[in-house]
Motif scaffolding. Structure first.
Motif, PDB file in Angstrom:
ATOM      1  N   LYS A   1     -40.508  -2.965 -42.789  1.00 35.13           N
ATOM      2  CA  LYS A   1     -41.045  -1.979 -41.849  1.00 35.13           C
ATOM      3  C   LYS A   1     -41.803  -2.713 -40.750  1.00 35.13           C
ATOM      4  CE  LYS A   1     -42.334   2.243 -40.667  1.00 35.13           C
ATOM      5  NZ  LYS A   1     -41.671   2.636 -39.492  1.00 35.13           N
ATOM      6  N   GLU A   2     -41.385  -2.501 -39.520  1.00 34.97           N
ATOM      7  CA  GLU A   2     -41.984  -3.116 -38.335  1.00 34.97           C
ATOM      8  C   GLU A   2     -41.947  -4.644 -38.374  1.00 34.97           C
ATOM      9  OE1 GLU A   2     -45.748  -1.352 -37.444  1.00 34.97           O
ATOM     10  OE2 GLU A   2     -44.919   0.669 -37.457  1.00 34.97           O
TER      11      GLU A   2
ATOM     12  N   GLU B   1     -33.992  -4.105 -33.141  1.00 33.88           N
ATOM     13  CA  GLU B   1     -34.367  -2.695 -33.266  1.00 33.88           C
ATOM     14  C   GLU B   1     -34.106  -2.194 -34.678  1.00 33.88           C
ATOM     15  OE1 GLU B   1     -32.688  -0.015 -30.375  1.00 33.88           O
ATOM     16  OE2 GLU B   1     -33.091  -1.436 -28.762  1.00 33.88           O
TER      17      GLU B   1
ATOM     18  N   TYR C   1     -36.656  -3.600 -37.033  1.00 32.40           N
ATOM     19  CA  TYR C   1     -37.976  -3.032 -36.758  1.00 32.40           C
ATOM     20  C   TYR C   1     -38.122  -1.639 -37.373  1.00 32.40           C
ATOM     21  CZ  TYR C   1     -42.072  -1.564 -34.104  1.00 32.40           C
ATOM     22  OH  TYR C   1     -43.311  -1.102 -33.743  1.00 32.40           O
ATOM     23  N   LYS C   2     -37.026  -0.892 -37.390  1.00 33.57           N
ATOM     24  CA  LYS C   2     -37.070   0.483 -37.881  1.00 33.57           C
ATOM     25  C   LYS C   2     -36.843   0.600 -39.386  1.00 33.57           C
ATOM     26  CE  LYS C   2     -35.470   2.371 -33.532  1.00 33.57           C
ATOM     27  NZ  LYS C   2     -34.360   2.982 -32.813  1.00 33.57           N
TER      28      LYS C   2
END
Length: 165
Positions: A82-83, A72, A75-76
């Motif tokens: 980014k992603e 997480e 991903y953030k």
């Protein structure tokens, strides 16, 4: 060997390094950044849950990170991560997506012939045209109201720009 639900530091560093190299970074810079990202993650983990999220902390070859939390966080991240997604550190993400589609037809008085009344495309085009005209009128009215407010403000001032008493 990583515990179930965890990923070793070496594996995740390699995955991030490979991702950054694909994004155009040099391998040395990518390796350095991947280490920094993991260190940043360690700094952001709150103390009460630190022992659950990071196993064997401080032992570089044995450190393991819980996939869900690290995944997480990665991903953030902003910038090159980014992603970022990798099978080495999967996580379950839940997304709430809703799409609302609304079509409003205004009650605009128009003179339509019988053929136009029976043709939905013609009615829609005329309605859009009339709606745009109304929006232009609203914009002009708003502009005049702004001018009126500025004029009233100026009239309330004396010649030196101070409020009248």
């Amino acid at each position: 060997m990583a515990k179930k639900g965890y990923v070793t530091r070496h594996v995740i560093e390699d995955a991030i390094t490979n991702h950054l190299v694909k994004c155009g970074k040099t391998s040395k810079e990518a390796t350095e950044r991947s280490r920094n990202y993991i260190s940043d993650f360690k700094k952001e983990v709150p103390d009460p849950i630190r022992s659950k999220v990071i196993l064997n902390e401080g032992e570089r070859e044995r450190e393991q990170y819980r996939c869900q939390d690290l995944g997480e966080w990665l991903y953030k991240r902003r910038g090159p991560l980014k992603e970022f997604r990798t099978p080495a550190c999967p996580f379950k993400a839940s997304f709430n997506v809703s799409v609302n589609e609304v079509i409003e037809i205004s009650a605009i008085p128009t003179d339509l012939s019988d053929a136009e009344r029976n043709d939905p495309d013609a009615m829609f085009a005329i309605t859009i045209e009339k709606s745009l005209e109304i929006e232009k009128l609203k914009a002009e009215i708003a502009k005049y109201k702004e001018k009126e407010a500025a004029t009233k403000k100026r009239q309330g001032m004396n010649s030196r720009g101070r409020p009248k008493r």
